[in-house]
Motif scaffolding. Sequence first.
Motif, mmCIF file in Angstrom:
data_model
loop_
_atom_site.group_PDB
_atom_site.id
_atom_site.type_symbol
_atom_site.label_atom_id
_atom_site.label_comp_id
_atom_site.label_asym_id
_atom_site.label_seq_id
_atom_site.Cartn_x
_atom_site.Cartn_y
_atom_site.Cartn_z
ATOM 1 N N GLN A 91 0.825 -1.207 0.000
ATOM 2 C CA GLN A 91 0.000 0.000 0.000
ATOM 3 C C GLN A 91 0.863 1.263 0.000
ATOM 4 N N ARG A 93 3.846 1.442 -1.297
ATOM 5 C CA ARG A 93 4.365 1.511 -2.668
ATOM 6 C C ARG A 93 3.319 2.081 -3.615
ATOM 7 N N ASN A 94 2.078 1.617 -3.493
ATOM 8 C CA ASN A 94 1.014 2.108 -4.369
ATOM 9 C C ASN A 94 0.790 3.606 -4.187
ATOM 10 N N LYS A 95 0.828 4.075 -2.950
ATOM 11 C CA LYS A 95 0.642 5.508 -2.692
ATOM 12 C C LYS A 95 1.808 6.320 -3.252
ATOM 13 N N ILE A 97 3.680 5.509 -5.848
ATOM 14 C CA ILE A 97 3.537 5.517 -7.306
ATOM 15 C C ILE A 97 2.433 6.476 -7.724
ATOM 16 N N GLU A 98 1.337 6.476 -6.987
ATOM 17 C CA GLU A 98 0.233 7.391 -7.284
ATOM 18 C C GLU A 98 0.681 8.850 -7.149
ATOM 19 N N ALA A 99 1.425 9.154 -6.104
ATOM 20 C CA ALA A 99 1.922 10.518 -5.906
ATOM 21 C C ALA A 99 2.899 10.902 -7.011
ATOM 22 N N TYR A 100 3.754 9.975 -7.413
ATOM 23 C CA TYR A 100 4.710 10.241 -8.489
ATOM 24 C C TYR A 100 3.980 10.544 -9.791
ATOM 25 N N ARG A 101 2.940 9.788 -10.083
ATOM 26 C CA ARG A 101 2.172 10.024 -11.314
ATOM 27 C C ARG A 101 1.456 11.369 -11.276
ATOM 28 N N GLU A 102 0.962 11.754 -10.109
ATOM 29 C CA GLU A 102 0.325 13.065 -9.988
ATOM 30 C C GLU A 102 1.328 14.180 -10.223
ATOM 31 N N GLN A 105 2.053 14.704 -13.856
ATOM 32 C CA GLN A 105 0.998 15.336 -14.636
ATOM 33 C C GLN A 105 0.867 16.832 -14.370
#
Length: 108
Positions: A91, A93-95, A97-102, A105
């Motif tokens: 979880q 790691r998922n957060k 990755i999500e923050a990195y993608r944001e 963008q």
Amino acid sequence: MKPISSLAPPPRPVNPFGTLSSPQPDGTSKVPKSGIDSFAKLLSDQVGNVNSMQNNADGMVHSLLTGADVNEAEVLTAVQKADLAFRMLLQVRNKLIEAYREVQQIQI
């Protein structure tokens, strides 16, 4: 009514990012290495902790299956702790990755 000279200056705003500096004219920002290094060390330590918990649980399961004198409740508890720690790590790691993608963008 109080005279204006007796008013205290407004408090300084709180910087939630600690010692991060403002962007430089060339668009870069000087981030102290200690913050990055400590975060990387924290993540590395946690991955190591989860790995050792899983190795410990695997060893206990192996001992149980080979007939060693091991308490089944302790084996089950070790396996559940290792599973919970691994899920928590996923979880995080998922957060990340999500923050990195944001951040990717964000348009400048």
